[in-house]
Design a protein around this motif. Structure first.
Motif, mmCIF file in Angstrom:
data_model
loop_
_atom_site.group_PDB
_atom_site.id
_atom_site.type_symbol
_atom_site.label_atom_id
_atom_site.label_comp_id
_atom_site.label_asym_id
_atom_site.label_seq_id
_atom_site.Cartn_x
_atom_site.Cartn_y
_atom_site.Cartn_z
ATOM 1 N N ARG A 1 0.873 -1.178 0.000
ATOM 2 C CA ARG A 1 0.000 0.000 0.000
ATOM 3 C C ARG A 1 0.908 1.225 0.000
ATOM 4 O O ARG A 1 1.791 1.356 0.861
ATOM 5 C CB ARG A 1 -0.905 0.020 1.230
ATOM 6 C CG ARG A 1 -1.843 1.229 1.278
ATOM 7 C CD ARG A 1 -2.843 1.130 2.421
ATOM 8 N NE ARG A 1 -3.837 2.196 2.342
ATOM 9 C CZ ARG A 1 -5.120 2.040 2.638
ATOM 10 N NH1 ARG A 1 -5.579 0.876 3.048
ATOM 11 N NH2 ARG A 1 -5.958 3.054 2.540
ATOM 12 N N ASP B 1 -10.051 -11.278 6.743
ATOM 13 C CA ASP B 1 -10.608 -10.041 7.313
ATOM 14 C C ASP B 1 -9.491 -9.068 7.682
ATOM 15 O O ASP B 1 -9.624 -7.860 7.498
ATOM 16 C CB ASP B 1 -11.441 -10.357 8.567
ATOM 17 C CG ASP B 1 -12.746 -11.061 8.222
ATOM 18 O OD1 ASP B 1 -13.188 -10.957 7.050
ATOM 19 O OD2 ASP B 1 -13.314 -11.719 9.108
ATOM 20 N N SER C 1 -8.225 -7.486 4.530
ATOM 21 C CA SER C 1 -9.250 -6.554 4.051
ATOM 22 C C SER C 1 -9.184 -5.237 4.829
ATOM 23 O O SER C 1 -9.346 -4.152 4.261
ATOM 24 C CB SER C 1 -10.632 -7.197 4.203
ATOM 25 O OG SER C 1 -11.604 -6.473 3.506
ATOM 26 N N GLY C 2 -8.904 -5.337 6.127
ATOM 27 C CA GLY C 2 -8.764 -4.131 6.944
ATOM 28 C C GLY C 2 -7.535 -3.321 6.585
ATOM 29 O O GLY C 2 -7.572 -2.085 6.548
ATOM 30 N N ILE D 1 -6.151 -3.016 3.722
ATOM 31 C CA ILE D 1 -6.221 -2.383 2.405
ATOM 32 C C ILE D 1 -7.443 -1.485 2.241
ATOM 33 O O ILE D 1 -7.691 -0.968 1.158
ATOM 34 C CB ILE D 1 -6.215 -3.454 1.273
ATOM 35 C CG1 ILE D 1 -7.495 -4.289 1.296
ATOM 36 C CG2 ILE D 1 -4.974 -4.328 1.376
ATOM 37 C CD1 ILE D 1 -7.679 -5.185 0.083
ATOM 38 N N GLU D 2 -8.191 -1.263 3.315
ATOM 39 C CA GLU D 2 -9.489 -0.600 3.147
ATOM 40 C C GLU D 2 -9.363 0.874 2.772
ATOM 41 O O GLU D 2 -8.405 1.557 3.123
ATOM 42 C CB GLU D 2 -10.351 -0.756 4.407
ATOM 43 C CG GLU D 2 -9.876 0.020 5.603
ATOM 44 C CD GLU D 2 -10.754 -0.232 6.826
ATOM 45 O OE1 GLU D 2 -11.726 -0.992 6.719
ATOM 46 O OE2 GLU D 2 -10.450 0.342 7.887
ATOM 47 N N TYR E 1 -7.023 0.958 -6.540
ATOM 48 C CA TYR E 1 -6.650 -0.442 -6.337
ATOM 49 C C TYR E 1 -6.233 -1.087 -7.646
ATOM 50 O O TYR E 1 -6.826 -0.815 -8.697
ATOM 51 C CB TYR E 1 -7.838 -1.264 -5.807
ATOM 52 C CG TYR E 1 -8.271 -0.951 -4.401
ATOM 53 C CD1 TYR E 1 -7.754 -1.667 -3.319
ATOM 54 C CD2 TYR E 1 -9.219 0.038 -4.151
ATOM 55 C CE1 TYR E 1 -8.175 -1.386 -2.017
ATOM 56 C CE2 TYR E 1 -9.639 0.325 -2.856
ATOM 57 C CZ TYR E 1 -9.109 -0.393 -1.801
ATOM 58 O OH TYR E 1 -9.515 -0.117 -0.514
ATOM 59 N N THR F 1 -13.999 -8.888 -2.727
ATOM 60 C CA THR F 1 -12.931 -8.220 -1.970
ATOM 61 C C THR F 1 -13.079 -6.707 -2.068
ATOM 62 O O THR F 1 -12.940 -5.985 -1.074
ATOM 63 C CB THR F 1 -11.547 -8.661 -2.485
ATOM 64 O OG1 THR F 1 -11.394 -10.067 -2.263
ATOM 65 C CG2 THR F 1 -10.434 -7.911 -1.775
ATOM 66 N N ARG G 1 -15.918 -5.410 0.085
ATOM 67 C CA ARG G 1 -15.550 -5.406 1.510
ATOM 68 C C ARG G 1 -14.564 -4.295 1.847
ATOM 69 O O ARG G 1 -14.553 -3.785 2.968
ATOM 70 C CB ARG G 1 -14.914 -6.744 1.891
ATOM 71 C CG ARG G 1 -15.860 -7.901 2.020
ATOM 72 C CD ARG G 1 -15.108 -9.218 2.004
ATOM 73 N NE ARG G 1 -14.169 -9.373 3.118
ATOM 74 C CZ ARG G 1 -13.177 -10.254 3.131
ATOM 75 N NH1 ARG G 1 -12.972 -11.023 2.076
ATOM 76 N NH2 ARG G 1 -12.381 -10.349 4.175
ATOM 77 N N SER G 2 -13.696 -3.950 0.903
ATOM 78 C CA SER G 2 -12.538 -3.116 1.235
ATOM 79 C C SER G 2 -12.660 -1.657 0.823
ATOM 80 O O SER G 2 -12.088 -0.780 1.469
ATOM 81 C CB SER G 2 -11.279 -3.701 0.579
ATOM 82 O OG SER G 2 -11.076 -5.035 0.972
#
Length: 267
Positions: free
Chosen positions: A135, A154, A157-158, A160-161, A166, A205, A208-209
């Motif tokens: 990131r 999870d 996912s957190g 990269i949120e 992306y 994904t 979610r992100s």
């Protein structure tokens, strides 16, 4: 260029080779060099950039579609190369001879401040020694690279949120892969938790992100044999629309190519 944010181009993305370019006011970085040095030089020329202006190469993992040109470019242009310790061990014999001063350890789960940009590494689930992706963060803006993973936890996912942009894996369509010519052992590998994200997985994904900051999504690492660009795009678009995400207005979807560079874009 201005001092705020950064620019990037996906030079190549796919099962045949991967390379990502990013620049700030102070630094020019290549992430992976999974094609020949000559091909990467020509891809950089497509965005009016030169390999001699690069400062470093970051490596995600040791598979050849990510490191084929690393050694050649590093030697020819005296570039620093960053990877974690286990990846260095795994690719040591594949790069040719590099000067010790060019080799740098960037461990998984760490933050590297490189000139005027912060780079955070995070682990992924793939059949490599210690695969990690990145990131990039500057001036409150961020871009996440995430391909070559069989699933997204999870925790990942957190991490990269809510990035502004992306590069997300859309490697295969499950039905095309299952009915295709690959041997069953290879199909199992791709479909496993240490394989690659399907079009559907990549879309889920993203749902979610992504967050309010997210404006650009690039579909990456498409398989030539087990996917179709239009199908990957449609799968992502339809899933986002079903999640009430306004594709085309709130967020723009971009396809990537295995052999031509995307335009330089701003984050």
């Amino acid at each position: 260029m201005t001092d705020s944010g950064f620019k990037y181009s996906i030079l190549a993305s796919g099962s045949t080779g991967n390379a990502f370019y990013l620049e700030t006011a102070q630094k020019k970085i290549l992430v992976d060099a999974g094609l020949t040095g000559k091909k990467i030089t020509s891809l950089l020329a497509e965005i009016d950039r030169r390999p001699e202006d690069l400062d470093a190469i970051l490596v995600t993992h040791e598979h050849s579609d990510h490191i084929q040109g690393v050694g050649v470019l590093a030697r020819k242009y005296h570039l620093d190369v960053y990877a974690n310790a286990l990846t260095w061990q795994a690719m040591e014999g594949k790069l040719g001879k590099l000067d010790v001063a060019q080799k740098h350890i960037f461990e998984r789960g760490k933050m590297l401040t490189f000139g005027d940009i912060d780079i955070e590494s995070f682990g992924v689930s793939h059949d490599a020694a210690d695969p990690q992706f990145y990131r990039f963060m500057k001036d409150g803006k961020s871009f996440v690279m995430l391909t070559d993973t069989g699933y997204v936890s999870d925790r990942m996912s957190g991490l990269i949120e809510n990035a502004d942009g992306y590069l997300i894996e859309s490697n295969h369509d499950i039905e095309i892969l299952r009915s295709g010519a690959y041997p069953w052992s290879l199909k199992q590998r791709i479909l496993s938790d240490k394989g690659h994200l399907s079009n559907e997985d990549g879309a889920l994904t993203m749902i979610r992100s992504m967050g309010n900051n997210t404006k650009k999504i690039h579909l990456g690492h498409l398989s030539k044999e087990n996917n179709i660009v239009e199908l990957a795009h449609m799968t992502m678009k339809n899933n986002l629309l079903q999640a009430d995400i306004n594709v085309g207005e709130e967020v723009v979807l971009y396809d990537t190519s295995p052999d031509s560079a995307s335009p330089l874009l701003d984050i």
